[in-house]
Write a protein that holds these residues in place. Structure first.
Motif, mmCIF file in Angstrom:
data_model
loop_
_atom_site.group_PDB
_atom_site.id
_atom_site.type_symbol
_atom_site.label_atom_id
_atom_site.label_comp_id
_atom_site.label_asym_id
_atom_site.label_seq_id
_atom_site.Cartn_x
_atom_site.Cartn_y
_atom_site.Cartn_z
ATOM 1 N N LYS A 8 -5.901 -0.380 -4.242
ATOM 2 C CA LYS A 8 -5.360 -0.229 -3.219
ATOM 3 C C LYS A 8 -5.423 -1.774 -2.306
ATOM 4 O O LYS A 8 -4.494 -2.209 -1.583
ATOM 5 C CB LYS A 8 -6.194 0.724 -2.302
ATOM 6 C CG LYS A 8 -5.888 2.043 -2.127
ATOM 7 C CD LYS A 8 -4.245 2.263 -1.453
ATOM 8 C CE LYS A 8 -4.011 1.873 -0.036
ATOM 9 N NZ LYS A 8 -4.063 2.863 1.133
ATOM 10 N N GLU A 9 -6.388 -2.285 -2.545
ATOM 11 C CA GLU A 9 -6.314 -3.678 -1.988
ATOM 12 C C GLU A 9 -5.251 -4.546 -2.297
ATOM 13 O O GLU A 9 -4.897 -5.535 -1.537
ATOM 14 C CB GLU A 9 -7.895 -4.335 -2.059
ATOM 15 C CG GLU A 9 -8.453 -4.363 -3.308
ATOM 16 C CD GLU A 9 -9.447 -3.161 -3.581
ATOM 17 O OE1 GLU A 9 -8.836 -1.963 -3.182
ATOM 18 O OE2 GLU A 9 -10.723 -3.244 -3.969
ATOM 19 N N LEU B 143 -7.226 -0.816 4.545
ATOM 20 C CA LEU B 143 -8.290 0.172 4.026
ATOM 21 C C LEU B 143 -9.041 1.245 4.736
ATOM 22 O O LEU B 143 -9.410 2.264 4.478
ATOM 23 C CB LEU B 143 -9.092 -0.601 3.034
ATOM 24 C CG LEU B 143 -8.587 -1.405 2.069
ATOM 25 C CD1 LEU B 143 -9.638 -2.179 1.087
ATOM 26 C CD2 LEU B 143 -7.505 -0.640 0.954
ATOM 27 N N ASN B 144 -9.051 0.871 6.012
ATOM 28 C CA ASN B 144 -10.047 1.490 6.999
ATOM 29 C C ASN B 144 -9.185 2.367 7.927
ATOM 30 O O ASN B 144 -9.766 3.243 8.646
ATOM 31 C CB ASN B 144 -11.105 0.472 7.848
ATOM 32 C CG ASN B 144 -11.926 -0.047 6.997
ATOM 33 O OD1 ASN B 144 -12.457 0.437 6.272
ATOM 34 N ND2 ASN B 144 -12.286 -1.235 7.585
ATOM 35 N N SER B 145 -7.754 2.345 7.718
ATOM 36 C CA SER B 145 -6.944 3.187 8.656
ATOM 37 C C SER B 145 -7.028 4.712 8.166
ATOM 38 O O SER B 145 -7.517 4.749 6.943
ATOM 39 C CB SER B 145 -5.453 2.610 8.712
ATOM 40 O OG SER B 145 -4.967 2.585 7.234
ATOM 41 N N GLN C 25 -2.327 5.654 3.304
ATOM 42 C CA GLN C 25 -2.958 5.574 4.704
ATOM 43 C C GLN C 25 -2.318 5.140 5.901
ATOM 44 O O GLN C 25 -1.148 4.624 5.455
ATOM 45 C CB GLN C 25 -4.348 4.549 4.576
ATOM 46 C CG GLN C 25 -5.522 5.133 3.690
ATOM 47 C CD GLN C 25 -6.709 4.063 3.425
ATOM 48 O OE1 GLN C 25 -6.564 3.473 2.529
ATOM 49 N NE2 GLN C 25 -7.585 3.963 4.408
ATOM 50 N N THR D 40 -5.869 -7.241 8.767
ATOM 51 C CA THR D 40 -6.604 -7.664 7.533
ATOM 52 C C THR D 40 -6.240 -6.538 6.461
ATOM 53 O O THR D 40 -5.834 -5.465 6.743
ATOM 54 C CB THR D 40 -8.043 -7.714 7.832
ATOM 55 O OG1 THR D 40 -8.506 -6.885 8.172
ATOM 56 C CG2 THR D 40 -8.280 -8.941 8.761
ATOM 57 N N VAL D 41 -6.491 -7.091 5.203
ATOM 58 C CA VAL D 41 -6.759 -6.054 4.156
ATOM 59 C C VAL D 41 -7.850 -4.690 4.745
ATOM 60 O O VAL D 41 -7.371 -3.503 4.256
ATOM 61 C CB VAL D 41 -7.084 -6.559 2.642
ATOM 62 C CG1 VAL D 41 -7.521 -5.262 1.679
ATOM 63 C CG2 VAL D 41 -5.963 -7.412 2.253
ATOM 64 N N GLU D 42 -8.743 -5.015 5.293
ATOM 65 C CA GLU D 42 -9.754 -4.102 5.594
ATOM 66 C C GLU D 42 -9.333 -3.291 6.635
ATOM 67 O O GLU D 42 -9.473 -2.088 6.595
ATOM 68 C CB GLU D 42 -11.041 -4.896 6.077
ATOM 69 C CG GLU D 42 -11.787 -5.419 5.324
ATOM 70 C CD GLU D 42 -11.129 -6.601 4.473
ATOM 71 O OE1 GLU D 42 -10.690 -7.522 5.231
ATOM 72 O OE2 GLU D 42 -11.511 -6.746 3.066
ATOM 73 N N ASP D 43 -8.499 -3.797 7.433
ATOM 74 C CA ASP D 43 -7.685 -2.792 8.623
ATOM 75 C C ASP D 43 -7.029 -1.640 7.812
ATOM 76 O O ASP D 43 -7.064 -0.657 8.260
ATOM 77 C CB ASP D 43 -6.932 -3.636 9.485
ATOM 78 C CG ASP D 43 -7.528 -4.463 10.192
ATOM 79 O OD1 ASP D 43 -8.838 -4.221 10.596
ATOM 80 O OD2 ASP D 43 -7.046 -5.561 10.686
#
Lengths: 388, 157
Positions: free
Chosen positions: A163-164, A195-197, A205, A190-193
């Motif tokens: 996914k990243e 992955l956290n959505s 997501q 960011t990539v984290e945004d």
């Protein structure tokens, strides 16, 4: 040369792309069309024919939307037709505009794409539920997102993609869109945004998906004789291609878009392109979901199968990379009024090849560009290749 | 443009409309026979093209490649493998589901196509591409000749 006449793009225009615009669909179509005519230095009386691209009637909520949008598209008392191949409509409308002129029948053609998805309330996603097979799919409660989720998962599974790796596309395109004056969702994320959505349908997501939008975009096409009279720097349409795969999406290799490959091969052959990654300087690849940019780069043979994520991670597809993909910001960043979004991509290639893309201008002196869209029920590919 | 940040169309001067129409869809020539087989016999048939040899599931009236009429029907069994799957957290109107639903594309050996359906009696931890699954049918008297006569597919024990 293919056809009787060489075809040029001589003007482009587009409205803001937004979740909700006050203008009616007709008014949006008029605004984009007028802007394209102004850039071409032409009046409506100079236009011989009109092609309108617009997606399912259920978005605007007007059955026979082609007829409804005709006057805003400049079609009053002119040869006019609406084309519709789902998400592939925008780029296919340019393909259709090309044959209007290449056939020798017309010297000019106004190509317009429009979508007003906000009319479908509370959410246009519901209009998608009636695009599926009524016997085999709809009784299961099928939604557009889970169909894409099945395809994305298969693509990830076959190539071992994470996914990243895919989220990088969303990050890039939303950042590119910050430089687009019409963009709906330009952002530094960011990539984290991603992955956290919110998880919608695993692995899809919220931030993997383009928004729903209102908007319109238009191009003016002209024969070589007319183009050379009105502009010093026409952009030539040197390749067109379109193809449909099995209408049963269960019959396709979900990991690889064969229909895009077929459409691209048709366009490359016409344009005399033998080595796409070397010969294409800039591309607008259809990106309603982040994985689709990667999937389509592979179908377009701009990357080998399973290698598009690596090119993305290495920065090759950034605006200042060796093969810029979606310098506009794409559907993920600029927005996704379906048919208008495909034409927006063609507008971007036109502006890039003319050196008119402003802060979005890719490095070097791009001479060959490609725009691609994808549609119907995940099996339609449409491609345009332009050269300055 | 003053309207650019408005998310909800109801904040603009507007007229509410309605475009709903109702439909009755026939199952078709091949579909009627397919669902009758499921309803009456709890079997999943495919249709074989005599020219190219491909077996289509669900069965079709014609081969999309050769364009021949398909008259050769074969039983493909009730067991297949998960080709890809998703876990849906939202319904068709975008609302969050109380319990996520697992949907999969199930392929049957030696055939083209497959069935999209729900997975049941499965632990999310056991989910994987390639998982062997089998159809779980509703009891015969409850079947009405549609895709939901199959309740779901479950892992083969």
């Amino acid at each position: 040369m293919f056809g009787k006449k060489r075809v040029a793009v001589i003007g482009a225009g587009m409205t803001l792309f937004r979740r909700t615009l006050k203008e009616t669909g007709k008014e949006l179509a008029w605004e984009a069309s007028k802007m394209a005519l102004d850039q071409a230095g032409l009046e409506l009386k100079d236009i011989d024919s009109v092609v309108m691209g617009t997606a399912p009637d259920a978005f605007d909520g007007v059955h026979m939307k082609g007829e409804y949008l005709a006057d805003g598209s400049g079609a009053y008392r002119k040869p006019y037709s609406r084309v519709f191949v789902g998400g592939g409509t925008g780029v296919f409308a340019v393909d259709a505009g090309w044959w209007h002129i290449a056939s020798g029948q017309f010297d000019t053609c106004l190509v317009v794409g429009e979508e007003k998805m906000s009319s479908c309330y509370p959410h246009p996603a519901y209009a998608f539920t009636t695009i599926f097979d009524p016997i085999y799919a709809r009784p299961l409660g099928v939604t557009l997102i889970w169909i894409f989720a099945l395809e994305m998962h298969r693509y990830m599974h076959v190539h071992g993609i994470k996914k990243e790796d895919i989220a990088l596309v969303s990050v890039k395109n939303k950042r590119n869109a910050l430089d687009h004056p019409c963009a709906q969702l330009g952002a530094n994320i960011t990539v984290e945004d991603v992955l956290n959505s919110e998880m919608l349908c695993y692995p899809v997501q919220r931030l993997d998906i383009s928004p729903t939008s209102d908007g319109a975009a238009a191009l003016v096409l002209a024969s070589e004789d007319v183009a050379k009279k009105v502009t010093d720097n026409p952009v030539w349409i040197d390749g067109v291609g379109w193809c449909i795969d099995s209408t049963f999406w269960t019959n396709r290799d979900l990991y690889y878009p064969r229909y895009v490959q077929c459409a691209a091969q048709m366009a490359y052959k016409m344009a005399g392109i033998k080595n796409p990654p070397k010969e294409i300087d800039v591309a607008e690849v259809y990106d309603p979901f982040d994985y689709k940019e990667l999937h389509h780069m592979e179908g377009l043979m701009l990357a080998r199968k399973g290698q598009a994520p690596r090119l993305t991670a290495e920065g090759v597809t950034q605006r200042d990379g060796d093969l810029p993909i979606n310098p506009s910001g794409g559907l993920l960043g600029v927005g996704n009024p379906i048919a208008a979004a495909g034409i927006m991509k063609c507008c971007e290639i036109f502006w890039q090849l003319r050196g008119e893309a402003g802060k979005r201008q890719v490095k070097g002196d791009p001479r060959t560009g490609l725009a691609q869209a994808w549609g119907d029920l995940m099996q339609y590919g449409s491609v345009v290749i332009m050269r300055s | 443009m003053a309207t650019e940040k408005i998310q909800d169309v109801r904040r603009m001067t507007h007229w509410p409309g309605h475009m709903e129409t109702d439909y009755i869809y026939t199952l078709g020539i091949a579909g009627e026979r397919f669902f009758k087989e499921i309803k009456e016999n709890g079997k999943i048939p495919g249709a074989k093209c005599k020219r190219c040899g491909q077996i289509f599931v669900p069965p079709r009236l014609y081969c999309e490649k050769c364009f021949d009429k398909l008259t050769d029907w074969v039983n493909v069994g009730t067991k297949g493998k998960v080709y890809t799957f998703t876990i849906a957290y939202i319904d068709i109107k975008g609302a969050r589901l109380k319990e996520p639903t697992i949907y999969a594309l199930i392929k049957f050996d030696g055939t083209v196509g497959g069935l999209v359906h729900k997975l049941g009696e499965v632990d999310i931890c056991d989910l994987r591409v390639g998982l062997p699954v089998e159809a779980v049918f509703k009891p015969q008297p409850e079947r009405t000749a549609n895709i939901n006569d199959i309740k779901y597919f479950k892992p083969v024990k």
